[in-house]
Design an enzyme around this catalytic site. Structure first.
Site, PDB file in Angstrom:
ATOM      1  N   SER A 145       6.908   6.713  -6.305  1.00 47.11           N
ATOM      2  CA  SER A 145       5.888   7.301  -7.166  1.00 47.11           C
ATOM      3  C   SER A 145       6.526   8.343  -8.061  1.00 47.11           C
ATOM      4  CB  SER A 145       4.805   7.955  -6.300  1.00 47.11           C
ATOM      5  OG  SER A 145       3.961   8.793  -7.066  1.00 47.11           O
ATOM      6  N   TYR A 158       3.324  13.552   0.491  1.00 46.19           N
ATOM      7  CA  TYR A 158       3.487  12.307  -0.270  1.00 46.19           C
ATOM      8  C   TYR A 158       4.697  12.373  -1.193  1.00 46.19           C
ATOM      9  CZ  TYR A 158       2.096   8.483  -3.440  1.00 46.19           C
ATOM     10  OH  TYR A 158       2.058   7.338  -4.186  1.00 46.19           O
ATOM     11  N   LYS A 162       7.942   9.923  -0.938  1.00 47.32           N
ATOM     12  CA  LYS A 162       8.317   9.049  -2.038  1.00 47.32           C
ATOM     13  C   LYS A 162       9.697   9.395  -2.603  1.00 47.32           C
ATOM     14  CE  LYS A 162       4.855   6.214  -2.189  1.00 47.32           C
ATOM     15  NZ  LYS A 162       5.075   4.849  -1.632  1.00 47.32           N
TER      16      LYS A 162
END
Length: 267
Positions: A145, A158, A162
């Site tokens: 991401s 997150y 990522k």
């Protein structure tokens, strides 16, 4: 004839959203697909749609974080279709909050699904790749991401996971070049999925492994984001899938260890 005729693909998290679009795209190009989702029903629906279009698909349902999942996932491909050529590590979700409010459970859950699960799946595939050489190049595409590239407020877990996916990708490209395996990543920007289509504050939730998680984007944030994207809009799951497909083609045989940013030029 499809560009992926005769290939066998694993696509985690392919019952819905981007994963579903990836599974449908790879199948439309001739790949036999092992469809996975946490919930059996959406996985079965994706597999049924692939078969209805003349493709081949089987389901391997369950959480990618289960201790025995990776071996079961790989075995499903080999036992059902006689091989394994493509791995797409896509499964995941977000569970956001600022760091001072983030629990260890929240941190661990996101790291487990986004980073530990791909690690386990690749580890489980290594013996097969080592012991079953082929003339063509095999492909791994790990989904990262832009949060992993630039960070994002409220996403310490997150963003860290990522970013780790990119490190895993670059390392595996170096380890697996000798097996003729190309390992790359895609870093998505704003793609419309059930996690991002909803409006924050409208009581939109998803239930994942017994947790009820709020989803959605604040309308003002969404408007600002759209203005910063040169194309003026978020991407579709089908557009996201196209980037994965490109890295699975034989034209990308000399592309490995790379992270393709898929954000319409936003960053």
């Amino acid at each position: 004839m499809g560009t992926l005729d005769g290939k066998v693909a694993l696509v985690s998290g392919s019952g819905r959203g981007i994963g579903r679009a990836i599974a449908l795209k790879l199948a439309s190009e001739g790949a036999a697909v092992v469809v996975n989702d946490l919930d059996p029903a959406p996985a079965e629906e994706t597999a049924a749609d692939i078969k209805a279009a003349g493709g081949q698909a089987v389901v391997c349902a369950g959480s990618v974080t289960e201790d025995d999942f990776a071996e079961r996932f790989v075995a499903t491909a080999v036992e059902s279709f006689g091989g394994l050529d493509i791995i797409v590590n896509n499964a995941g979700y977000t569970w956001d909050t600022v760091i001072q409010k983030m629990s260890d459970e929240q941190w661990d859950a996101i790291l487990d699904v986004h980073l530990k699960a791909p690690f386990r799946i690749l580890r489980a595939a290594q013996p097969y790749f080592r012991n079953n050489p082929v003339d063509h190049h095999r492909k791994v595409v790990n989904v990262s991401s832009t949060s992993g590239l630039a960070g994002n407020p409220g996403q310490a877990n997150y963003s860290s996971a990522k970013a780790g996916v990119i490190g895993l990708t670059k390392t595996m490209a170096k380890e697996w070049g000798r097996y003729k395996v190309n390992v790359n990543a895609v870093a998505y920007g704003w793609i419309l999925t059930r996690m991002t289509e909803a409006t924050a504050g409208d009581n939109a939730f998803v239930e994942i492994e017994g947790r009820k998680l709020q989803v959605g984007i604040n309308p003002q944030v969404a408007e600002t984001l759209a203005r910063t994207i040169p194309l003026g809009r978020p991407g579709t799951p089908e557009e996201a899938a196209g980037a994965v497909y490109l890295l699975c083609t034989q034209e990308a045989n000399y592309v490995s260890g790379q992270c393709l940013t898929v954000d319409a030029g936003q960053r």
